[in-house]
Design a protein around this motif. Sequence first.
Motif, short mmCIF file in Angstrom:
data_model
loop_
_atom_site.label_atom_id
_atom_site.label_comp_id
_atom_site.label_asym_id
_atom_site.label_seq_id
_atom_site.Cartn_x
_atom_site.Cartn_y
_atom_site.Cartn_z
N GLU A 80 23.38 42.04 3.75
CA GLU A 80 22.31 42.85 4.67
C GLU A 80 22.64 44.29 5.81
O GLU A 80 21.66 45.16 6.00
CB GLU A 80 21.08 41.84 5.86
N ALA A 81 23.76 44.32 6.66
CA ALA A 81 24.60 44.82 6.81
C ALA A 81 24.46 46.27 6.47
O ALA A 81 25.13 47.58 6.87
CB ALA A 81 25.57 44.59 7.94
N GLY A 82 25.02 46.54 5.39
CA GLY A 82 24.83 47.82 4.43
C GLY A 82 26.25 47.29 3.54
O GLY A 82 26.16 48.28 3.11
N CYS A 83 27.04 46.58 3.74
CA CYS A 83 28.36 46.90 3.04
C CYS A 83 27.93 46.43 1.30
O CYS A 83 27.03 45.28 0.23
CB CYS A 83 28.81 45.68 3.25
N GLY A 84 28.25 47.35 0.10
CA GLY A 84 27.72 47.14 -1.35
C GLY A 84 28.68 46.47 -1.90
O GLY A 84 29.02 46.08 -2.47
N LEU A 85 29.78 46.12 -1.15
CA LEU A 85 31.09 45.70 -1.39
C LEU A 85 31.69 44.84 -1.06
O LEU A 85 32.13 44.91 0.69
CB LEU A 85 32.30 46.63 -2.08
N VAL A 86 31.89 43.31 -0.94
CA VAL A 86 32.22 42.14 0.02
C VAL A 86 33.51 41.44 -0.91
O VAL A 86 33.13 41.32 -1.68
CB VAL A 86 30.83 41.14 0.75
N ILE A 87 34.51 41.53 -0.02
CA ILE A 87 36.17 41.02 -0.41
C ILE A 87 36.13 39.63 0.61
O ILE A 87 35.94 40.11 1.48
CB ILE A 87 36.77 42.45 -0.18
N VAL A 88 36.51 38.54 -0.34
CA VAL A 88 36.90 37.37 0.24
C VAL A 88 38.71 36.77 -0.10
O VAL A 88 39.06 37.56 -0.93
CB VAL A 88 35.95 35.83 0.14
N HIS A 89 39.27 36.01 0.78
CA HIS A 89 40.34 36.03 0.62
C HIS A 89 40.18 34.40 -0.57
O HIS A 89 39.52 33.61 0.32
CB HIS A 89 41.36 35.95 1.86
N VAL A 90 41.43 35.02 -0.55
CA VAL A 90 41.40 33.53 -1.93
C VAL A 90 41.78 32.63 -0.40
O VAL A 90 41.24 31.17 -1.11
CB VAL A 90 42.17 33.45 -2.54
N GLU A 91 42.79 32.40 -0.36
CA GLU A 91 43.05 31.88 1.10
C GLU A 91 42.11 30.99 1.83
O GLU A 91 42.15 30.30 1.84
CB GLU A 91 44.06 32.24 1.62
N ALA A 92 41.24 31.54 2.11
CA ALA A 92 39.93 31.53 2.35
C ALA A 92 38.78 30.47 2.23
O ALA A 92 37.83 29.87 3.38
CB ALA A 92 39.24 32.71 3.91
N CYS A 93 39.06 30.40 0.87
CA CYS A 93 37.17 29.99 0.52
C CYS A 93 37.77 28.57 -0.59
O CYS A 93 39.64 28.79 -1.68
CB CYS A 93 37.53 31.01 -0.79
N ARG A 94 37.13 27.31 -0.23
CA ARG A 94 37.22 26.45 -1.04
C ARG A 94 36.67 26.21 -2.40
O ARG A 94 37.33 25.42 -2.94
CB ARG A 94 36.98 25.17 0.15
N HIS A 95 35.74 27.32 -2.96
CA HIS A 95 34.74 27.00 -3.48
C HIS A 95 35.14 28.53 -4.08
O HIS A 95 33.61 29.20 -3.95
CB HIS A 95 33.66 26.55 -3.84
N LEU A 96 36.02 28.84 -4.23
CA LEU A 96 35.86 30.47 -4.57
C LEU A 96 34.86 30.44 -6.06
O LEU A 96 34.29 32.01 -5.03
CB LEU A 96 37.41 31.71 -5.38
N HIS A 97 35.13 30.35 -6.76
CA HIS A 97 34.38 30.16 -7.99
C HIS A 97 32.43 30.73 -6.83
O HIS A 97 32.11 31.61 -7.85
CB HIS A 97 33.91 29.42 -8.91
N ARG A 98 32.14 29.96 -6.88
CA ARG A 98 31.09 29.38 -5.84
C ARG A 98 30.40 30.91 -4.79
O ARG A 98 29.72 31.08 -4.97
CB ARG A 98 30.34 28.11 -5.25
N THR A 99 31.98 31.06 -4.54
CA THR A 99 31.76 32.25 -3.23
C THR A 99 31.22 33.63 -3.19
O THR A 99 30.47 34.31 -3.74
CB THR A 99 32.54 32.47 -2.33
#
Length: 228
Positions: A80-99
């Motif tokens: 919503e803030a206007g980011c067309g690309l969102v990068i998450v860290h593997v290490e911070a995601c309990r369910h990376l596939h879902r995220t």
Amino acid sequence: MPRIVPSVLPANFARLGTECRALQDAGADRIQWDVMDGRFVPNLTMGPDIIAAARAEVQLEFEAHLMVEEPDRMLPRWVEAGCGLVIVHVEACRHLHRTLARVRDLGARAGVALNPATPLCAISNVLDLVDLVLVMTVDPGFGGQCYLSSMEPKISSARAFLATTEREIELEVDGGIGRTTITGAARAGATTFCAGSALFTQRTSFTTEIAELRRLAMVADAGMGRAA
Ligand code: DX5
């Protein structure tokens, strides 16, 4: 063509809109927002409202580099803030596939970041959901750190790994990228280069620095026999 993605982490936070405009005018390919929550990394930086405030200032794509625990909690806010690309860290995601699937369901492109100690195999089962892989060349949390050349074999392995998919997946590096380090990262196979301090601490203009980083990456590519 190599992509140069300035991080605004070292920018003047009192003038972020002006700084984004200057980076756009200087030929940046995208702008990276380093989001830090003081938990996943020791530093605390910015939230979606700050990114949203700068959104109307430029046309460039924004990428949110989420160095945060449990990124699912606020995923919609970054888009919503206007980011067309969102990068998450593997290490911070309990369910990376879902995220990653959620990022794409929200209409953004999905990136996944790997800290230096995290092996590539951590993402081998989610490549169908990934538009970008971010190989960290520093331990995240602060700008101005020294580039870890020990990550170059990992970058090369990532390039070979991504080549096994039919999908176009960008390979970005982030951390200590500048005139003296971009050649090694490009030779290793990176195609997108995030740089913060190299752009904001040099006496040269953004235009000069972005052009020089792009030139060095192109020369490195040519030296490896890769088309520009
Ligand atoms: C991790 C951050 C930084 C930033 C770039 O702490 O992700 O890498 O983007 O900072 P420099 O280019 O100064 O290393």
